[in-house]
Write an enzyme that holds these catalytic residues in place. Structure first.
Site, PDB file in Angstrom:
ATOM      1  N   THR A 160       0.832  -1.202   0.000  1.00 23.32           N
ATOM      2  CA  THR A 160       0.000   0.000   0.000  1.00 23.32           C
ATOM      3  C   THR A 160       0.865   1.249   0.000  1.00 23.32           C
ATOM      4  OG1 THR A 160      -1.736  -1.150   1.211  1.00 23.32           O
ATOM      5  CG2 THR A 160      -1.758   1.245   1.325  1.00 23.32           C
ATOM      6  N   GLY A 212     -13.979  11.815   8.156  1.00 20.82           N
ATOM      7  CA  GLY A 212     -12.882  11.431   9.051  1.00 20.82           C
ATOM      8  C   GLY A 212     -11.744  12.434   9.006  1.00 20.82           C
ATOM      9  N   ALA A 262     -12.305   8.264   4.901  1.00 24.06           N
ATOM     10  CA  ALA A 262     -11.002   8.154   5.578  1.00 24.06           C
ATOM     11  C   ALA A 262     -11.251   7.910   7.051  1.00 24.06           C
ATOM     12  CB  ALA A 262     -10.199   9.427   5.354  1.00 24.06           C
ATOM     13  N   HIS A 288      23.027  27.555  12.708  1.00 22.77           N
ATOM     14  CA  HIS A 288      22.186  28.723  12.439  1.00 22.77           C
ATOM     15  C   HIS A 288      22.391  29.141  10.995  1.00 22.77           C
ATOM     16  CE1 HIS A 288      20.085  32.482  13.072  1.00 22.77           C
ATOM     17  NE2 HIS A 288      21.094  33.089  12.458  1.00 22.77           N
TER      18      HIS A 288
HETATM   19  P1  NAI Z   1      -7.564   7.578  11.347  1.00 24.80           P
HETATM   20  O1  NAI Z   1      -7.821   6.501  12.326  1.00 24.80           O
HETATM   21  O2  NAI Z   1      -6.314   8.383  11.411  1.00 24.80           O
HETATM   22  O3  NAI Z   1      -8.790   8.621  11.385  1.00 24.80           O
HETATM   23  C1  NAI Z   1     -10.111   8.242  11.138  1.00 24.80           C
HETATM   24  C2  NAI Z   1     -11.051   9.329  11.629  1.00 24.80           C
HETATM   25  O4  NAI Z   1     -12.379   9.034  11.176  1.00 24.80           O
HETATM   26  C3  NAI Z   1     -11.122   9.429  13.137  1.00 24.80           C
HETATM   27  O5  NAI Z   1     -10.880  10.747  13.513  1.00 24.80           O
HETATM   28  C4  NAI Z   1     -12.535   8.950  13.473  1.00 24.80           C
HETATM   29  O6  NAI Z   1     -13.053   9.557  14.618  1.00 24.80           O
HETATM   30  C5  NAI Z   1     -13.295   9.359  12.209  1.00 24.80           C
HETATM   31  N1  NAI Z   1     -14.569   8.620  11.982  1.00 24.80           N
HETATM   32  C6  NAI Z   1     -14.781   7.289  12.122  1.00 24.80           C
HETATM   33  N2  NAI Z   1     -16.063   6.980  11.812  1.00 24.80           N
HETATM   34  C7  NAI Z   1     -16.689   8.136  11.462  1.00 24.80           C
HETATM   35  C8  NAI Z   1     -18.018   8.482  11.036  1.00 24.80           C
HETATM   36  N3  NAI Z   1     -18.991   7.573  10.893  1.00 24.80           N
HETATM   37  N4  NAI Z   1     -18.308   9.775  10.760  1.00 24.80           N
HETATM   38  C9  NAI Z   1     -17.348  10.716  10.884  1.00 24.80           C
HETATM   39  N5  NAI Z   1     -16.071  10.459  11.279  1.00 24.80           N
HETATM   40  C10 NAI Z   1     -15.733   9.181  11.555  1.00 24.80           C
HETATM   41  O7  NAI Z   1      -7.724   6.870   9.921  1.00 24.80           O
HETATM   42  P2  NAI Z   1      -7.237   7.255   8.471  1.00 24.80           P
HETATM   43  O8  NAI Z   1      -6.985   8.720   8.326  1.00 24.80           O
HETATM   44  O9  NAI Z   1      -8.220   6.613   7.559  1.00 24.80           O
HETATM   45  O10 NAI Z   1      -5.836   6.523   8.347  1.00 24.80           O
HETATM   46  C11 NAI Z   1      -5.759   5.102   8.427  1.00 24.80           C
HETATM   47  C12 NAI Z   1      -4.401   4.656   8.909  1.00 24.80           C
HETATM   48  O11 NAI Z   1      -3.395   4.969   7.973  1.00 24.80           O
HETATM   49  C13 NAI Z   1      -4.035   5.323  10.211  1.00 24.80           C
HETATM   50  O12 NAI Z   1      -3.614   4.357  11.126  1.00 24.80           O
HETATM   51  C14 NAI Z   1      -2.897   6.238   9.849  1.00 24.80           C
HETATM   52  O13 NAI Z   1      -1.954   6.343  10.888  1.00 24.80           O
HETATM   53  C15 NAI Z   1      -2.299   5.581   8.606  1.00 24.80           C
HETATM   54  N6  NAI Z   1      -1.740   6.608   7.745  1.00 24.80           N
HETATM   55  C16 NAI Z   1      -0.603   7.241   8.130  1.00 24.80           C
HETATM   56  C17 NAI Z   1      -0.088   8.267   7.385  1.00 24.80           C
HETATM   57  C18 NAI Z   1       1.124   8.975   7.867  1.00 24.80           C
HETATM   58  O14 NAI Z   1       1.823   8.431   8.703  1.00 24.80           O
HETATM   59  N7  NAI Z   1       1.378  10.177   7.410  1.00 24.80           N
HETATM   60  C19 NAI Z   1      -0.703   8.703   6.140  1.00 24.80           C
HETATM   61  C20 NAI Z   1      -1.924   7.996   5.864  1.00 24.80           C
HETATM   62  C21 NAI Z   1      -2.401   6.984   6.638  1.00 24.80           C
END
Ligand code: NAI
Length: 462
Positions: A41, A176, A266, A441
């Site tokens: 992924t 999300g 998301a 710096h």
């Molecule tokens: P996430 O777990 O970070 O956030 C999901 C959000 O959706 C939460 O805030 C939750 O409260 C909300 N939510 C859940 N159900 C809902 C509903 N019915 N209505 C409205 N809001 C709702 O998940 P995300 O952003 O999908 O990422 C998935 C995984 O991928 C995570 O574990 C993340 O750490 C990882 N990831 C990491 C990245 C990075 O390190 N930069 C980049 C992209 C993904």
């Protein structure tokens, strides 16, 4: 039938890193991957392509907002979406072919296809069964869908579809306010879309230090992202390629709708273990679908290990990589180890947000006696010169011993800056250790030193 010391299932950051380390340690290795290209992924439809789009859209933002201030005059560039996608695809293939090269260099066999485990010591791919003394499952994760929301990767998309939309939508609704929603939401906002983020909780980015999360939301709002917090999405209807999102406000149960050209789901990811045959093997699972492992990544079936998104812990590529290296060391008879207290998390928006260790809320809850050293990028000369003075560095240290317990950065290059604090924490450093280290710096990293100074006698430039 071919036979190996180790067969790894999955070639994402967990699996491919594990394979390379196993080979380096003298083991005969194969890695099974069903996708057309290696990298999982992360390289194909996650971290890497999203960073390409974040980079491109940030350049546009700079041209639109800051170039003229520096005397760089002329019309801001317009978006050639097709070309941007093709740049992103080039970045993907450069990276995935790089892994293929590393596999060849390390004499790792890529078994193409989808694997199942008929019994310990055997991996079946297509009609062929391969033997392995040990098996490592690194099968990653998949999008967790919402009831009432059917992803078609056109109008209702996951992060995968969001990386290859037919055009920049006029209006994007993101469900999300986690990492994916905010990174991709920023991309489309900068490219000209109207973006509204609907989040279940009352804050964005659950689990983040609250002060940072608040400040992050303010900055995103300033960039034009709209937020509806405290709202549970009930469903999405699609008619004539247009979507209508229905959500309920948690405070009063009132129902509302929001129209969109594209809806990005998301709301998290879940372990991907379909088709492996884990149930028949009797492998113990956690309640939320992850494979259960002990402290050395061994599952309940001897000779089968699991790492990365398929087990518990943060779903982060670098966490999977560290587990991949550590389990390789265990299989080679060494002592693999991962320090789960020092795993950084980064959100690659602009400004970036990065954190490691405890949040202030966690320290409060644990009843720890702590102090806070904070420094704003407004006091950092380099950040001011680069129009990047939004944000701050916050270091949390033990009040008695001065040992660093956590750090949270919102600001330019936060995702890189966090690592000097990670190294410091690995060495059990005190804030004073960072404060007494000479920092060049003018660099952004001076802000880290200043925050460390603020844990003691005070920052100089605030
Ligand atoms: P996430 O777990 O970070 O956030 C999901 C959000 O959706 C939460 O805030 C939750 O409260 C909300 N939510 C859940 N159900 C809902 C509903 N019915 N209505 C409205 N809001 C709702 O998940 P995300 O952003 O999908 O990422 C998935 C995984 O991928 C995570 O574990 C993340 O750490 C990882 N990831 C990491 C990245 C990075 O390190 N930069 C980049 C992209 C993904």
């Amino acid at each position: 039938m071919s036979s190996y010391d180790v067969i790894i299932i999955g070639s994402g950051p967990g699996g491919y890193v594990c394979a390379i380390r196993c080979a380096q340690l003298g083991l005969k290795v194969a890695c099974v991957e069903g996708r057309e290209t290696l990298g999982g992924t992360c390289l194909n439809v996650g971290c890497i392509p999203s960073k390409a789009l974040l980079h491109a859209s940030h350049q546009l933002h700079e041209a639109e907002h800051n170039f003229a201030k520096m005397g760089l005059k002329g019309k801001a560039p317009s978006v050639d979406w097709k070309q941007m996608l093709s740049y992103k695809d080039d970045v993907i293939s450069g990276n995935t072919s790089g892994i293929e090269f590393l596999f060849k260099k390390n004499k790792i066999d890529w078994i193409k296809g989808w694997a199942s485990i008929p019994e310990a010591g055997k991996v079946k791919v297509g009609d062929e069964v391969h033997e392995a003394k040990n098996i490592v499952i690194a099968s990653g994760s998949e999008v967790a869908t919402l009831p009432g929301v059917e992803i078609d990767e056109k109008t209702i998309v996951s992060s995968t579809g969001a990386l290859e939309l037919g055009k920049v939508p006029n209006k994007l609704v993101v469900i999300g306010a986690g990492v994916i929603g905010l990174e991709l939401g920023s991309v489309y906002k900068r490219l000209g879309a109207e973006v509204k983020v609907i989040e279940f909780l009352d804050t964005i980015t659950p689990g983040m230090d609250a002060e940072v999360s608040k400040s992050f939301q303010k900055l995103l709002k300033k960039q034009g992202l709209e937020f509806q917090l405290g709202a549970a999405v009930q469903g999405v209807d699609v008619k004539n390629n247009k979507a209508k999102v229905t959500y309920k406000l948690r405070k009063d149960d009132s129902e509302h709708t929001e129209d969109a050209d594209v809806v990005l789901v998301a709301t998290g990811r879940k372990p991907y273990t379909d088709g492996l045959g884990l149930e028949a093997l009797g492998i113990a699972m956690e309640k939320r679908g992850q494979i259960k492992t002990d402290a050395h990544w061994a599952t309940s079936v001897k000779g089968i290990y699991a790492i990365g998104d398929a087990i518990t812990g943060p779903m982060l590529a670098h966490k999977a990589e560290d587990e991949g290296m550590a389990v390789a060391e265990v299989l080679a008879g060494q002592k693999g180890h991962v320090n789960y207290n020092v795993i950084p998390g980064v959100i690659y928006t602009h400004p970036e947000v990065a954190s490691v260790g405890a949040t202030e809320e966690q320290l409060k809850e644990a009843g720890r006696n702590y102090k806070v050293g904070k420094f704003s990028f407004m006091g950092n000369g380099r950040a001011k010169a680069n129009f990047a003075a939004d944000g701050f560095v916050k270091i949390l240290a033990d009040k008695d011993t001065d040992r660093i317990l956590g750090a949270h950065i919102i600001g330019p290059m936060a995702g890189d800056l966090i690592h000097e604090i990670c190294v410091a924490m690995e060495f059990g450093a005190a804030a004073e250790d960072l404060a007494r280290t000479c920092h060049a710096h003018p660099t952004y990293s001076e802000a880290v030193r200043e925050a460390a100074l603020a844990c003691g006698d005070g920052a100089i430039h605030s």
